[in-house]
Design an enzyme around this catalytic site. Structure first.
Site, PDB file in Angstrom:
ATOM      1  N   ASP A 236       0.830  -1.195   0.000  1.00 35.92           N
ATOM      2  CA  ASP A 236       0.000   0.000   0.000  1.00 35.92           C
ATOM      3  C   ASP A 236       0.872   1.255   0.000  1.00 35.92           C
ATOM      4  OD1 ASP A 236      -2.718   1.293   0.553  1.00 35.92           O
ATOM      5  OD2 ASP A 236      -1.525   2.039   2.244  1.00 35.92           O
ATOM      6  N   GLU A 263       1.549  -0.424  -5.066  1.00 36.61           N
ATOM      7  CA  GLU A 263       0.614   0.625  -5.445  1.00 36.61           C
ATOM      8  C   GLU A 263       1.397   1.904  -5.739  1.00 36.61           C
ATOM      9  OE1 GLU A 263      -3.281   3.051  -3.758  1.00 36.61           O
ATOM     10  OE2 GLU A 263      -1.658   2.465  -2.392  1.00 36.61           O
TER      11      GLU A 263
END
Length: 495
Positions: A236, A263
């Site tokens: 993330d 990400e």
């Protein structure tokens, strides 16, 4: 990971589950009630190379199903009843670490400690899920929140497992003031690399990921998950950490070659780009999902060049939507109905990237937590009550997962389009697919590179339901249903 390893792993899974039938309707997830009892203490991190990795393997090219905000007991049941039989290789689960209390989904992304204790279940339930999924031939990819802790705007509080915290003070890890970057303001200028990677993302306390001590603590958390059998990580907010910091963390893992996908939201003119991160693993291609939205409901013919100008296929993770983009409107979502479904089928058929399907829940309020969410818990997912999207239960999706595996490594051939809502293409001599985004049935005679013979339409979800004969010249005629697909594999062949 090498192609040879991937082939061996898939062969082993197929033998274990007898190769799935495409149709999976009628399979119901019963689930067990998730609890949020006291967390087990964080396990002692394994020394590099010493972890006994017991979960199913995950590799680039695998089909991943993102089960957003599903409890661990729900995931375990779904792996056994539906995901394994459908041939899906891995599930991505929401962040498993302890986080702040609250009903909103984003509380899962605000860590308090690295205890495996969240609103989605206990450490014991997490381990049972990994084991159950592994027995079904399904790997587990954990969403790893390692850029930050909870927000400075939270002040002091108590996490879902009872761990106290305050600004700059997280005794459950432990993290103190020196473990956070010096910048104490929110990111305002995405054109400034230093600000993006060292200041706070919407008030979240930004960890000093360049510090060896912080890297050790993060690696300890990830190694704990590896010891529990996790087979990969979704990183993330990777864009908000220098690529070299992530490389240093990955080098500390008991399996430094573990699959992970990062990400990194690339935007033109910004200094931080996805290409910087490919040395660490796959990177999500957000532009792929944006182009899908533009094409479906518009001009499918444009999809022929969807890989142009992007990361190479062996570096890219692709998706139709995820938990962020379905809420900010930049991609298709379950609310788009047939277009969303058809885009998912296209992704599984087209030779680019590692596809990630998405299964979340219905919502009107973008901040709303999963159905039945409380400050410390979430109800088990229920695919029968209309509150969960459950794309994995669609027989056409299961059929196209089979298609994806059957045509792996085959080149794109025999592209055809009508300049608008209809396209078709082959995957060498292994398979052929036609998609129709129009409002009416469309009949056409397609030229393929398939050998003459009998073929099943696996997009119908039942091999016996619809078969086609490919002539000696490689042609066949089909009526493709409105907002539907025809996808041919040799009749009786395993996917």
């Amino acid at each position: 990971m090498t192609h040879a390893r991937t082939t061996h792993r898939r062969a082993g899974r197929a033998a274990g589950r007898g190769v799935a039938a495409a149709a999976v309707t009628g399979l119901l997830a019963t689930g067990l009630a998730a609890t949020t009892s006291s967390a087990s203490p964080l396990a002692t991190p394994a020394e590099p190379g010493s972890a006994a990795l017991v979960g199913a393997d995950v590799a680039h090219g695998d089909v991943i199903l993102n089960l957003f905000q599903w409890t661990w007991t729900s995931v375990a049941e779904e792996c056994t009843s539906t995901i394994g039989p459908a041939g899906i290789d891995a599930v991505q689960v929401s962040p498993p670490q302890e986080h702040i209390q609250g009903t909103e989904w984003w509380t899962s992304y605000q860590p308090v400690s690295y205890k495996i204790e969240s609103k989605l279940g206990t450490r014991e339930e997490f381990k049972a899920m990994v084991d159950a999924c592994g027995e079904a031939g399904v790997g587990v990819v954990a969403d790893a929140v390692i850029n930050h802790t909870t927000g400075a705007d939270q002040g002091a509080g108590t996490g879902v497992a009872g761990t106290s915290f305050a600004v700059d003070d997280f005794p459950g890890v432990p993290y103190g003031p020196g473990d956070f970057n010096d910048c104490r303001t929110n990111i305002a200028n995405y054109g400034d690399r230093d600000e993006v990677q060292n200041c706070r993302l919407v008030s979240l306390q930004d960890l000093r990921t360049g510090s060896p001590e912080v890297q050790d603590k993060i690696a300890g958390y990830l190694n704990d998950l590896l010891d529990l059998g996790v087979g990969g990580f979704r990183i993330d907010a990777a864009k908000h950490m220098p690529a070299e910091d992530l490389a240093a963390i990955k080098a500390r893992l008991s399996d430094p070659d573990v699959y992970w996908v990062q990400e990194v939201i690339g935007a033109g003119g910004e200094p931080i780009q996805p290409s910087e991160y490919v040395g660490n693993g796959d990177v999500h291609e957000f532009d792929y999902a944006r182009q899908l939205k533009n094409a479906f409901g518009g001009n499918l013919a444009s999809l022929r060049g969807i890989a142009d100008g992007k990361l190479s296929s062996d570096q890219a993770g692709v998706f139709v939507t995820n938990h962020d983009t379905e809420r900010n409107g930049e991609t298709l979502t379950y609310k788009d109905g047939d277009a969303y479904r058809l885009a998912s089928l296209f992704m599984l058929a087209f030779p680019y990237g590692s596809p990630s399907l998405y299964s979340g829940y219905t919502f009107d309020d973008k901040d709303a937590g999963a159905p039945g969410a409380t400050a410390t818990g979430v109800d088990d997912a229920d695919c029968d009550n209309g509150a969960w999207s459950c794309i994995q239960r669609d027989p056409a999706v299961a059929g196209m997962v089979r298609f994806h595996h059957a045509v792996e490594g085959s080149e794109l051939t025999d592209w055809w389009d009508d300049g608008g809502s209809q396209i078709a293409f082959g995957r060498g001599d292994a398979g052929f697919v036609a998609l129709n985004d129009g409002d009416g049935e469309a009949e056409h005679t397609f030229q393929t590179s398939l050998p003459a013979g009998e073929y099943a339409n696996v997009a119908a979800g039942d091999d016996a339901a619809e078969t086609y004969t490919v002539a000696a010249d490689g042609t066949f005629t089909a009526s493709v249903p409105a907002h539907g697909a025809v996808a041919l594999l040799p009749a009786g062949a395993d996917g």
